[in-house]
Design a protein around this motif. Structure first.
Motif, mmCIF file in Angstrom:
data_model
loop_
_atom_site.group_PDB
_atom_site.id
_atom_site.type_symbol
_atom_site.label_atom_id
_atom_site.label_comp_id
_atom_site.label_asym_id
_atom_site.label_seq_id
_atom_site.Cartn_x
_atom_site.Cartn_y
_atom_site.Cartn_z
ATOM 1 N N ASP A 113 10.740 54.850 -49.001
ATOM 2 C CA ASP A 113 10.446 54.104 -50.127
ATOM 3 C C ASP A 113 11.062 52.597 -50.222
ATOM 4 O O ASP A 113 12.088 52.530 -50.419
ATOM 5 C CB ASP A 113 10.657 54.849 -51.469
ATOM 6 C CG ASP A 113 10.256 54.410 -52.731
ATOM 7 O OD1 ASP A 113 9.705 53.406 -52.693
ATOM 8 O OD2 ASP A 113 10.755 54.764 -53.519
ATOM 9 N N LEU A 114 10.044 51.617 -49.933
ATOM 10 C CA LEU A 114 10.648 50.416 -49.600
ATOM 11 C C LEU A 114 11.124 49.530 -50.738
ATOM 12 O O LEU A 114 12.024 48.819 -50.732
ATOM 13 C CB LEU A 114 9.511 49.620 -49.071
ATOM 14 C CG LEU A 114 9.935 48.063 -48.348
ATOM 15 C CD1 LEU A 114 10.911 48.363 -47.274
ATOM 16 C CD2 LEU A 114 8.542 47.376 -47.889
ATOM 17 N N CYS A 115 10.310 49.810 -52.047
ATOM 18 C CA CYS A 115 10.895 48.843 -53.136
ATOM 19 C C CYS A 115 11.261 49.958 -54.337
ATOM 20 O O CYS A 115 10.494 50.237 -55.354
ATOM 21 C CB CYS A 115 9.669 47.853 -53.647
ATOM 22 S SG CYS A 115 9.073 46.985 -52.218
ATOM 23 N N ALA A 116 12.284 50.439 -53.982
ATOM 24 C CA ALA A 116 12.528 51.990 -54.868
ATOM 25 C C ALA A 116 13.204 51.888 -55.989
ATOM 26 O O ALA A 116 13.044 53.023 -56.675
ATOM 27 C CB ALA A 116 13.202 52.851 -53.828
ATOM 28 N N LEU A 181 6.035 54.350 -48.442
ATOM 29 C CA LEU A 181 5.610 54.193 -49.735
ATOM 30 C C LEU A 181 5.992 52.642 -50.187
ATOM 31 O O LEU A 181 7.503 52.248 -50.294
ATOM 32 C CB LEU A 181 6.139 55.043 -50.813
ATOM 33 C CG LEU A 181 5.795 54.861 -52.311
ATOM 34 C CD1 LEU A 181 4.559 54.707 -52.634
ATOM 35 C CD2 LEU A 181 6.686 55.669 -53.145
ATOM 36 N N THR A 182 5.201 51.688 -50.629
ATOM 37 C CA THR A 182 5.522 50.356 -51.109
ATOM 38 C C THR A 182 4.844 50.399 -52.548
ATOM 39 O O THR A 182 3.670 49.922 -52.750
ATOM 40 C CB THR A 182 5.009 49.347 -50.205
ATOM 41 O OG1 THR A 182 3.509 49.327 -50.083
ATOM 42 C CG2 THR A 182 5.778 49.400 -48.866
ATOM 43 N N ASP A 183 5.601 50.480 -53.590
ATOM 44 C CA ASP A 183 5.364 50.135 -54.765
ATOM 45 C C ASP A 183 5.934 48.472 -55.111
ATOM 46 O O ASP A 183 6.641 48.152 -55.476
ATOM 47 C CB ASP A 183 6.034 50.715 -55.984
ATOM 48 C CG ASP A 183 5.527 50.568 -57.416
ATOM 49 O OD1 ASP A 183 4.389 50.778 -57.449
ATOM 50 O OD2 ASP A 183 6.416 50.317 -58.150
ATOM 51 N N VAL A 184 4.922 47.449 -54.613
ATOM 52 C CA VAL A 184 5.283 46.035 -54.336
ATOM 53 C C VAL A 184 5.806 45.611 -55.444
ATOM 54 O O VAL A 184 4.909 45.723 -56.551
ATOM 55 C CB VAL A 184 4.228 45.365 -53.529
ATOM 56 C CG1 VAL A 184 4.236 46.073 -52.138
ATOM 57 C CG2 VAL A 184 2.765 45.494 -54.234
ATOM 58 N N PRO A 185 6.520 44.716 -55.688
ATOM 59 C CA PRO A 185 6.611 43.697 -56.760
ATOM 60 C C PRO A 185 5.415 42.997 -56.966
ATOM 61 O O PRO A 185 4.497 42.415 -56.250
ATOM 62 C CB PRO A 185 7.630 42.690 -56.266
ATOM 63 C CG PRO A 185 8.574 43.332 -55.177
ATOM 64 C CD PRO A 185 7.395 44.050 -54.540
ATOM 65 N N CYS A 186 4.985 43.009 -58.199
ATOM 66 C CA CYS A 186 3.721 42.488 -58.681
ATOM 67 C C CYS A 186 3.714 41.690 -60.129
ATOM 68 O O CYS A 186 5.045 41.497 -60.504
ATOM 69 C CB CYS A 186 2.797 43.664 -58.862
ATOM 70 S SG CYS A 186 3.248 44.675 -60.312
ATOM 71 N N ILE A 232 1.329 54.643 -48.411
ATOM 72 C CA ILE A 232 0.835 54.870 -49.765
ATOM 73 C C ILE A 232 1.103 53.429 -50.424
ATOM 74 O O ILE A 232 2.372 52.784 -50.636
ATOM 75 C CB ILE A 232 1.685 55.646 -50.926
ATOM 76 C CG1 ILE A 232 1.291 57.100 -49.949
ATOM 77 C CG2 ILE A 232 1.121 55.735 -52.225
ATOM 78 C CD1 ILE A 232 2.285 58.309 -50.731
ATOM 79 N N TYR A 233 0.122 52.640 -50.976
ATOM 80 C CA TYR A 233 0.381 51.125 -51.637
ATOM 81 C C TYR A 233 0.179 51.253 -53.167
ATOM 82 O O TYR A 233 -0.853 51.886 -53.689
ATOM 83 C CB TYR A 233 -0.723 50.384 -50.882
ATOM 84 C CG TYR A 233 -0.754 49.058 -51.733
ATOM 85 C CD1 TYR A 233 0.230 48.063 -51.194
ATOM 86 C CD2 TYR A 233 -1.573 48.634 -52.645
ATOM 87 C CE1 TYR A 233 0.112 46.744 -51.900
ATOM 88 C CE2 TYR A 233 -1.647 47.355 -53.128
ATOM 89 C CZ TYR A 233 -0.769 46.341 -52.813
ATOM 90 O OH TYR A 233 -0.568 45.233 -53.212
ATOM 91 N N SER A 234 1.167 50.628 -53.851
ATOM 92 C CA SER A 234 0.893 51.003 -55.364
ATOM 93 C C SER A 234 1.524 49.714 -56.061
ATOM 94 O O SER A 234 2.239 48.765 -55.402
ATOM 95 C CB SER A 234 1.542 52.175 -56.113
ATOM 96 O OG SER A 234 2.950 52.063 -55.679
#
Length: 473
Positions: A113-116, A181-186, A232-234
């Motif tokens: 989980d990259l940006c966890a 899984l990357t819940d990227v900074p947005c 998983i991109y979110s």
């Protein structure tokens, strides 16, 4: 709350006049729902014991997850601090569907989980991964990484590594992970209802900066995913630049297949809004679903799926490092044997002494841990079991939270609510005269809270100082 005019205009263009207005009304005129997700490692038969003054309504796309009819004072619930549940936004729990429908079989995997931070998706992933899997949870911001480590420690699963590094630091770990899984900074448009600061910080310029930064992050981390691996991109935003356009870019530039999910119509999830494209994506809109704004896509990297780098299990053993500074205190065999006796089901775990502490880590994943330590900053790995203070070998709080703790390893003392809160405030506590002496595990509603050293007239409070409750009732 006043929404930015350009944001409203974009929504109306994207969704149409009527749908755009409905979403804006939901953002400005309705309250965000409150939801929790139970910890299967600490689950009771009757989940209503968690929030006794609030009714529970099931979150339809998640297991053991519930909406509450009101927001309690979570800070003052000892069971939250004990890791019995996590307060998580309901839409983001949809990650569960991606894992259940797309992760093949039940073989162990290496996941990242990259940006966890703060840990919602990491605790969710850790609960859903096949037995024997390893989760690496990363956060680039140091202060947020500390919160992430705290939440994962309280969750209690031993097969976790917490790192604090930039995504680019992982690039050289090629083909190391089966799941990413990357819940990227947005730009945070999906958080407008919960965070007015997100509204004031929003701008079209920020949207442009975000999608460019997201692609840099994806380019850096993509080599780490094995051929055939699941991605998983979110985001928590609505615009297509950060959502569909980035998914299309991953498909076309990085080489991936976009995977479909089976989603019941009654969940109210919205699909692809990018003109000329129909690849499957999943968008949560607050006027259609009971949750905040959320976007998710599932992709599989091109190439043949490989067998995860999972080795056979091994017995607990001493892995004392060679060449250590002999002036530092080391644990002797007798102490390591005593610490090993604190654990249950510890086959497959290795004891790792380091300076004045010792941890338990799954032996099968030691090669990956060694690779991580060479490339990124590892904050914690496995479960911190004990520390050496003088002649004493003291159990650490992570052991009290962990599923590895043998239930009868220490004498237990059940405490009432006022004493539980005093303990969590790191205040001095006094146990009943009949309480056991020495190292004692405090429990609240039969759930471990942490250790004290009871010397009779008082009990030394061993709760972590940095985790103490600071607020007033």
């Amino acid at each position: 709350m006043q929404l930015p005019e350009s944001f409203v205009e974009n929504l109306r263009t994207l969704l149409g006049e009527e749908e755009g207005c409905r979403l804006c009304d939901a953002l400005t005129q309705t309250e965000p729902p409150v939801s929790i997700r139970l910890n299967p490692l600490k689950r009771k038969e009757d989940s209503s014991f968690l929030i006794p003054h609030s009714s529970l309504t099931k979150v339809p796309w998640a297991t053991d997850a519930f909406y509450l009819d009101e927001r309690p004072a979570f800070t003052f619930d000892p069971l939250l601090h004990a890791g019995c549940y996590y307060v998580q936004e309901a839409s983001s729990m949809f990650v569960e569907q991606a894992l259940r429908q797309c992760l093949p079989g039940d073989k162990p995997v290496a996941a990242i989980d990259l940006c966890a931070a703060p840990g919602g998706k990491s605790t969710l992933l850790r609960s859903l991964l096949p037995a024997g899997s390893l989760l690496v949870a990363n956060e680039v911001v140091r202060s947020r990484a500390q919160v992430l480590a705290e939440n994962l420690t309280k969750w209690g699963h031993p097969d976790v590594v917490v790192t604090n590094s930039d995504p680019a630091d992982f690039t050289s770990l090629a083909d190391s992970f089966d799941l990413l899984l990357t819940d990227v900074p947005c730009s945070g448009e999906g958080m407008f209802r919960k965070d007015e600061g997100a509204v004031s910080e929003w701008s079209m310029e920020n949207v442009e900066n975000c999608w460019k930064r997201q692609r840099r992050i994806l380019s850096d981390i993509w080599p780490c995913l094995k051929p055939g691996g699941l991605f998983i991109y979110s985001t928590c935003t609505y615009n297509i630049k950060e959502d569909e356009e980035n998914v299309r870019w991953i498909r076309d530039e990085l080489g991936a297949e976009v995977l479909p999910l089976d989603v019941p119509e009654e969940w109210g999830v919205t699909g692809n809004l990018l003109a000329g494209e129909d690849f499957p994506v999943y968008r949560f809109l607050p006027h259609r679903t009971r949750g905040e704004g959320f976007f998710l896509a599932v992709l599989r990297k091109e190439g043949e799926e490989e067998t995860p780098s999972y080795l056979s299990s091994a017995k607990v053993k001493d892995r004392r490092g060679k060449g250590k500074d002999k002036t530092r205190p080391l644990f002797g065999k007798a102490q390591l044997g005593e610490i090993g006796d604190w654990l249950k089901g510890a086959d497959g775990y290795t004891l790792l002494p380091e300076e004045n502490t010792v941890s338990a880590f799954p032996a099968a994943w030691l090669p990956l841990l060694d690779g991580l330590k060479r490339q990124v900053r590892v904050m914690q790995a496995g479960v911190a079991l004990a520390e050496q203070k003088g002649k004493d070998c003291l159990p650490l709080h992570a052991l009290a939270m962990s599923a590895l703790l043998r239930p009868d390893a220490f004498p237990r003392q059940e405490v009432d609510y006022p004493l539980a809160i005093a303990y969590l405030r790191k205040e001095a506590v006094t146990l009943p005269d009949a309480a056991p002496r020495g190292m004692v595990l405090l429990t609240y509603r039969d759930v471990p809270l942490g250790f004290v050293k009871n010397i009779g007239n008082r009990a030394n409070n061993l709760y972590p100082q940095e985790w103490r409750i600071r607020k007033s009732l």
